[in-house]
Design a protein around this motif. Structure first.
Motif, short mmCIF file in Angstrom:
data_model
loop_
_atom_site.label_atom_id
_atom_site.label_comp_id
_atom_site.label_asym_id
_atom_site.label_seq_id
_atom_site.Cartn_x
_atom_site.Cartn_y
_atom_site.Cartn_z
N ALA A 21 -3.06 -5.39 -6.10
CA ALA A 21 -2.59 -4.42 -4.84
C ALA A 21 -3.03 -2.93 -5.14
N ARG A 22 -3.71 -2.46 -4.32
CA ARG A 22 -4.20 -0.88 -4.48
C ARG A 22 -2.98 -0.15 -4.66
N TYR A 23 -1.80 -0.19 -3.69
CA TYR A 23 -0.76 0.67 -3.92
C TYR A 23 0.47 -0.13 -3.39
N PHE A 24 1.55 0.28 -3.66
CA PHE A 24 2.92 -0.14 -3.04
C PHE A 24 3.81 1.01 -2.57
N LYS A 25 4.87 0.58 -1.90
CA LYS A 25 5.81 1.43 -1.32
C LYS A 25 7.00 1.85 -2.38
N LYS A 26 7.35 2.96 -2.56
CA LYS A 26 8.47 3.70 -3.35
C LYS A 26 9.27 4.29 -2.25
N LYS A 27 10.71 4.54 -2.86
CA LYS A 27 11.51 5.21 -2.07
C LYS A 27 10.79 6.55 -1.67
N ASP A 28 10.10 7.35 -2.55
CA ASP A 28 9.55 8.55 -2.35
C ASP A 28 8.26 8.87 -1.83
N GLY A 29 7.75 7.59 -1.53
CA GLY A 29 6.53 7.25 -0.78
C GLY A 29 5.41 6.19 -1.67
N GLY A 78 3.50 -9.61 6.81
CA GLY A 78 3.55 -8.69 5.62
C GLY A 78 3.18 -7.47 6.03
N ASP A 79 3.37 -6.20 5.03
CA ASP A 79 2.80 -5.04 5.46
C ASP A 79 1.48 -4.61 4.83
N ASP A 80 0.98 -5.58 4.18
CA ASP A 80 -0.32 -5.17 3.44
C ASP A 80 -1.43 -5.88 3.85
N GLY A 101 6.68 -0.34 5.89
CA GLY A 101 6.61 -0.26 4.48
C GLY A 101 5.17 0.29 4.18
N LYS A 102 4.42 -0.38 3.52
CA LYS A 102 3.04 0.35 3.09
C LYS A 102 2.05 0.48 4.19
N TYR A 103 2.39 -0.06 5.40
CA TYR A 103 1.35 -0.06 6.40
C TYR A 103 0.58 1.35 6.69
N ARG A 104 -0.57 1.29 6.66
CA ARG A 104 -1.42 2.92 6.98
C ARG A 104 -2.03 2.56 8.40
N PRO A 105 -2.13 3.56 9.14
CA PRO A 105 -2.80 3.50 10.41
C PRO A 105 -3.98 2.80 10.28
N ALA A 106 -4.81 2.07 10.98
CA ALA A 106 -5.89 1.41 11.22
C ALA A 106 -5.99 0.32 9.95
#
Length: 134
Positions: A21-29, A78-80, A101-106
């Motif tokens: 995974a490239r990144y994941f979601k934490k409480k602070d971003g 899922g959010d990825d 979650g970790k979803y980003r636009p587009a």
């Protein structure tokens, strides 16, 4: 720590990654996931990691083992987009992307084929399944 891993791999140890995974979601971003580190170790040691988790097809098929459910009957929510949805669709499942979650636009434009469906959240995805797929 990465330097130690680098040396171990050069000395013959296998490079095994739980996922890339490239990144994941934490409480602070958002935070870096293991993918950049795995890719760096692959590059510097001229080796290819064995990935045992998402988005590998085997991961999704193992989740179904013993369920009497064929991949084409399964839905992954899922959010990825790449690891959850793309991985599931590569295994023959339908993939629903949620904009939480970790979803980003587009994100839905980052895989081919595109997600089966994109929903605002998990309850909306479940509602679609109940209304249209059962």
């Amino acid at each position: 720590l990465l330097h130690s891993f680098f040396r171990l791999i050069l000395d013959g140890a296998p490079l095994i990654a739980i996922h890339k995974a490239r990144y994941f979601k934490k409480k602070d971003g958002l935070a870096l996931g293991p993918g950049p580190f795995v890719a760096g170790l692959e590059y510097t040691t001229d080796t290819k990691a064995t990935v045992v988790g998402k988005p590998e097809k085997t991961f999704f098929l193992e989740a179904l083992r013993g369920t009497d459910c064929a991949p084409e009957e399964a839905v992954m929510i899922g959010d990825d987009c790449r690891d959850d949805v793309g991985g599931a669709q590569n295994a023959g499942m339908r993939g629903i992307l949620v904009r939480t979650g970790k979803y980003r636009p587009a994100d839905e434009d980052k895989i081919n084929p595109a997600p089966y469906l994109t929903c605002e959240n998990f309850p909306e995805a479940v509602e679609h399944i109940l209304e249209h797929l059962l």
